[in-house]
Motif scaffolding. Structure first.
Motif, PDB file in Angstrom:
ATOM      1  N   LEU A   1      11.025  14.011   7.487  1.00 28.69           N
ATOM      2  CA  LEU A   1       9.973  14.321   6.855  1.00 28.69           C
ATOM      3  C   LEU A   1      10.144  14.817   5.453  1.00 28.69           C
ATOM      4  O   LEU A   1      11.121  14.945   5.031  1.00 28.69           O
ATOM      5  N   ARG A   2       8.998  14.707   4.720  1.00 29.02           N
ATOM      6  CA  ARG A   2       8.804  15.086   3.240  1.00 29.02           C
ATOM      7  C   ARG A   2       7.923  16.034   2.967  1.00 29.02           C
ATOM      8  O   ARG A   2       6.713  15.854   3.781  1.00 29.02           O
ATOM      9  N   LYS A   3       7.959  16.641   1.926  1.00 25.23           N
ATOM     10  CA  LYS A   3       6.780  17.599   1.435  1.00 25.23           C
ATOM     11  C   LYS A   3       5.913  16.906   0.230  1.00 25.23           C
ATOM     12  O   LYS A   3       6.302  16.440  -0.499  1.00 25.23           O
TER      13      LYS A   3
ATOM     14  N   GLU B   1       4.932  15.372   5.352  1.00 26.44           N
ATOM     15  CA  GLU B   1       4.417  14.314   5.990  1.00 26.44           C
ATOM     16  C   GLU B   1       5.936  13.254   6.325  1.00 26.44           C
ATOM     17  O   GLU B   1       6.774  13.467   5.959  1.00 26.44           O
ATOM     18  N   VAL B   2       5.383  12.127   7.097  1.00 26.68           N
ATOM     19  CA  VAL B   2       6.145  11.055   7.429  1.00 26.68           C
ATOM     20  C   VAL B   2       6.174  10.410   5.971  1.00 26.68           C
ATOM     21  O   VAL B   2       4.999   9.856   5.270  1.00 26.68           O
ATOM     22  N   PRO B   3       7.240   9.850   5.565  1.00 30.21           N
ATOM     23  CA  PRO B   3       7.352   9.126   4.332  1.00 30.21           C
ATOM     24  C   PRO B   3       6.341   7.945   4.182  1.00 30.21           C
ATOM     25  O   PRO B   3       6.292   7.244   5.389  1.00 30.21           O
ATOM     26  N   THR B   4       5.492   7.700   3.403  1.00 31.75           N
ATOM     27  CA  THR B   4       4.552   6.665   3.234  1.00 31.75           C
ATOM     28  C   THR B   4       4.598   6.007   1.842  1.00 31.75           C
ATOM     29  O   THR B   4       4.998   6.399   0.894  1.00 31.75           O
ATOM     30  N   THR B   5       3.824   5.052   2.069  1.00 30.53           N
ATOM     31  CA  THR B   5       3.540   4.166   0.695  1.00 30.53           C
ATOM     32  C   THR B   5       2.363   4.712  -0.032  1.00 30.53           C
ATOM     33  O   THR B   5       1.742   5.539   0.650  1.00 30.53           O
ATOM     34  N   PRO B   6       2.057   4.523  -1.181  1.00 30.17           N
ATOM     35  CA  PRO B   6       0.620   4.774  -1.773  1.00 30.17           C
ATOM     36  C   PRO B   6      -0.399   4.437  -0.945  1.00 30.17           C
ATOM     37  O   PRO B   6      -0.215   3.203  -0.283  1.00 30.17           O
ATOM     38  N   TRP B   7      -1.548   4.977  -0.939  1.00 27.77           N
ATOM     39  CA  TRP B   7      -2.780   4.546  -0.027  1.00 27.77           C
ATOM     40  C   TRP B   7      -3.632   3.947  -1.183  1.00 27.77           C
ATOM     41  O   TRP B   7      -4.272   4.674  -2.015  1.00 27.77           O
ATOM     42  N   GLU B   8      -3.739   2.491  -1.110  1.00 25.98           N
ATOM     43  CA  GLU B   8      -4.599   1.734  -2.021  1.00 25.98           C
ATOM     44  C   GLU B   8      -5.761   1.083  -1.212  1.00 25.98           C
ATOM     45  O   GLU B   8      -5.602   0.567   0.173  1.00 25.98           O
ATOM     46  N   GLU B   9      -6.713   0.612  -2.065  1.00 27.46           N
ATOM     47  CA  GLU B   9      -7.721  -0.225  -1.292  1.00 27.46           C
ATOM     48  C   GLU B   9      -7.330  -1.705  -1.393  1.00 27.46           C
ATOM     49  O   GLU B   9      -7.768  -2.333  -0.539  1.00 27.46           O
ATOM     50  N   ALA B  10      -6.302  -2.276  -1.985  1.00 27.31           N
ATOM     51  CA  ALA B  10      -5.652  -3.617  -1.796  1.00 27.31           C
ATOM     52  C   ALA B  10      -5.167  -3.760  -0.471  1.00 27.31           C
ATOM     53  O   ALA B  10      -4.691  -2.836   0.131  1.00 27.31           O
ATOM     54  N   GLU B  11      -5.224  -5.106   0.050  1.00 28.31           N
ATOM     55  CA  GLU B  11      -4.411  -5.325   1.176  1.00 28.31           C
ATOM     56  C   GLU B  11      -2.961  -5.003   1.067  1.00 28.31           C
ATOM     57  O   GLU B  11      -2.321  -5.001   0.037  1.00 28.31           O
TER      58      GLU B  11
ATOM     59  N   VAL C   1      13.692  15.736   4.389  1.00 29.16           N
ATOM     60  CA  VAL C   1      14.229  16.855   5.067  1.00 29.16           C
ATOM     61  C   VAL C   1      14.269  16.330   6.475  1.00 29.16           C
ATOM     62  O   VAL C   1      13.425  15.771   7.202  1.00 29.16           O
ATOM     63  N   TRP C   2      15.392  16.403   7.341  1.00 25.73           N
ATOM     64  CA  TRP C   2      15.590  16.188   8.727  1.00 25.73           C
ATOM     65  C   TRP C   2      15.208  17.370   9.528  1.00 25.73           C
ATOM     66  O   TRP C   2      15.594  18.459   9.355  1.00 25.73           O
ATOM     67  N   ILE C   3      14.289  17.175  10.343  1.00 24.79           N
ATOM     68  CA  ILE C   3      13.697  18.274  11.405  1.00 24.79           C
ATOM     69  C   ILE C   3      14.058  18.020  12.589  1.00 24.79           C
ATOM     70  O   ILE C   3      13.907  16.622  13.209  1.00 24.79           O
TER      71      ILE C   3
END
Length: 374
Positions: A264-266, A278-288, A340-342
């Motif tokens: 996880l990361r903060k 959060e779980v590591p994620t990409t940016p959230w964008e409107e594009a496909e 961070v490993w939880i």
């Protein structure tokens, strides 16, 4: 209020004695039918300011049914504003996880620190003083002032907006109608028992003057309701058409180790879901989603597999659609991964917002029982 509205669309002002009758009937009804809620005092008594403040912050954008367990858990862990102020923010965020609108939790903690550090652990007893505190706006200040301190303050939430709109046949759509609704509510607020009156209006809207199929036959003030008289009560309050929410897309990476621990990361302290895990994620964008570029955001160069299905979550200003990838890191990959490993058994106790709990539930359906709720 039994008079028809003026042609201009602004109902005539009720006579003073008529408003007093409305208030009297509502208070009598509240004495007999008040909902029993964990943060309330019995009718006629003042509630604990700490409990009123805590409940009002929690109830913003959240239902009474959802708030109850969280409220009890907070009080059990932090029974006073001083104990809440002394708590680490991360602990408060963990306890809040699942309630949503996480800036409220940060403001809650900041407000507790101001009350404890600058006001000797006592909340100001006026609307003006309360509004000077972090996270307390006009509505919350009025609610605390009236319910906890007996001040004559007009409290207008969604339930009260509905009751007043119908009572006065206010056909101007929300949000433009808010100033008019507040002005009409102000004419009804009594000098005495303003807190009980505010809670009576809330209860009436929640249990009798409901959005659909209001139980007008059980309403103690139906004889004063011009909306009912005109037969338009179910159409009120009117609302302006909402713009369709844009859709954003992204991908999440659920990375585990051989011992079951999850990466996880903060999130940054400011912004959407600020300070949450959060779980590591990409940016959230409107594009496909460009799946060829997704690997650039993965937390490790592992063998990622796409999970069937999608996670969808609606925020205030957009709808989010997430694609989920899972992988198990070897020792080298785990050592290089940023985050961070939880431990598996501790994941549920982290300050994971609802959308991230959905992500983990789809990626690790066996982990569902690990999530601790208040």
């Amino acid at each position: 209020m039994t008079r028809p509205p003026a042609k201009s669309g602004s109902p005539t002002k009720p006579a003073k004695n008529e408003a007093q009758t409305v208030a009297g009937r509502l208070l009598a009804w509240y004495d007999a039918h008040a909902r029993v809620l964990p943060w309330r005092a019995p009718p006629g008594e003042y509630a604990d300011p700490y409990a009123v403040w805590l409940s009002e912050i929690m109830l913003q954008q959240t239902t009474v049914a959802a708030v109850g367990p969280y409220f009890r858990a907070f009080l059990e862990r932090w029974p006073s504003v001083g104990s809440l102020a002394a708590a680490p923010l991360d602990d408060v965020m963990r306890q809040w996880a699942g309630l949503g609108y996480y800036s409220r939790a940060r403001n809650l903690h900041a407000c507790a620190q101001v009350v404890a550090g600058e006001h000797g652990g006592r909340f100001p007893d006026t609307e003006e003083g309360l509004r000077s505190l972090p996270g307390i706006g006009p509505y919350t200040a009025a609610a605390i002032a009236a319910i906890a301190f007996g001040r004559r303050a007009t409290v207008v939430d969604g339930n009260v907006e509905r009751v007043v709109s119908r009572l006065f046949s206010i056909e101007t759509p929300l949000p433009r109608a808010k100033p008019d609704i507040r002005a009409k509510a102000e004419t009804l607020t009594p000098d005495l028992r303003a807190g009980d009156f505010a809670q009576a209006m809330m209860d009436l809207g929640a249990t009798v003057c409901t959005p659909k199929r209001p139980s007008c036959n059980r309403c103690p003030i139906v004889s004063f309701c011009s909306g009912r008289e005109a037969g338009i009560e179910e159409t009120l309050p009117r609302r302006m058409a909402r713009k369709e929410r844009p859709v954003r897309r992204g991908a999440c990476f659920v990375l585990t180790r051989s011992d079951g621990a999850m990466l996880l990361r903060k999130r940054p302290a400011k912004g959407l879901l600020g300070g949450m895990m959060e779980v590591p994620t990409t940016p959230w964008e409107e594009a496909e989603i460009d799946e060829a570029a997704i690997s650039l955001h993965a937390p490790a160069a592992a063998k990622w597999q796409r999970v069937p299905g999608l996670v969808e979550h609606t925020f205030t200003h957009f709808h989010l659609v997430l694609t989920i990838f899972v992988a198990q890191a070897n020792a080298r990959e785990a050592a290089k991964a940023e985050g961070v490993w939880i431990a598996e058994e501790d994941v549920g106790g982290e300050a994971l917002p609802s959308v991230m709990r959905k992500v983990v539930a789809l990626a690790r359906p066996d982990a569902g029982p690990l999530f601790r709720q208040p």
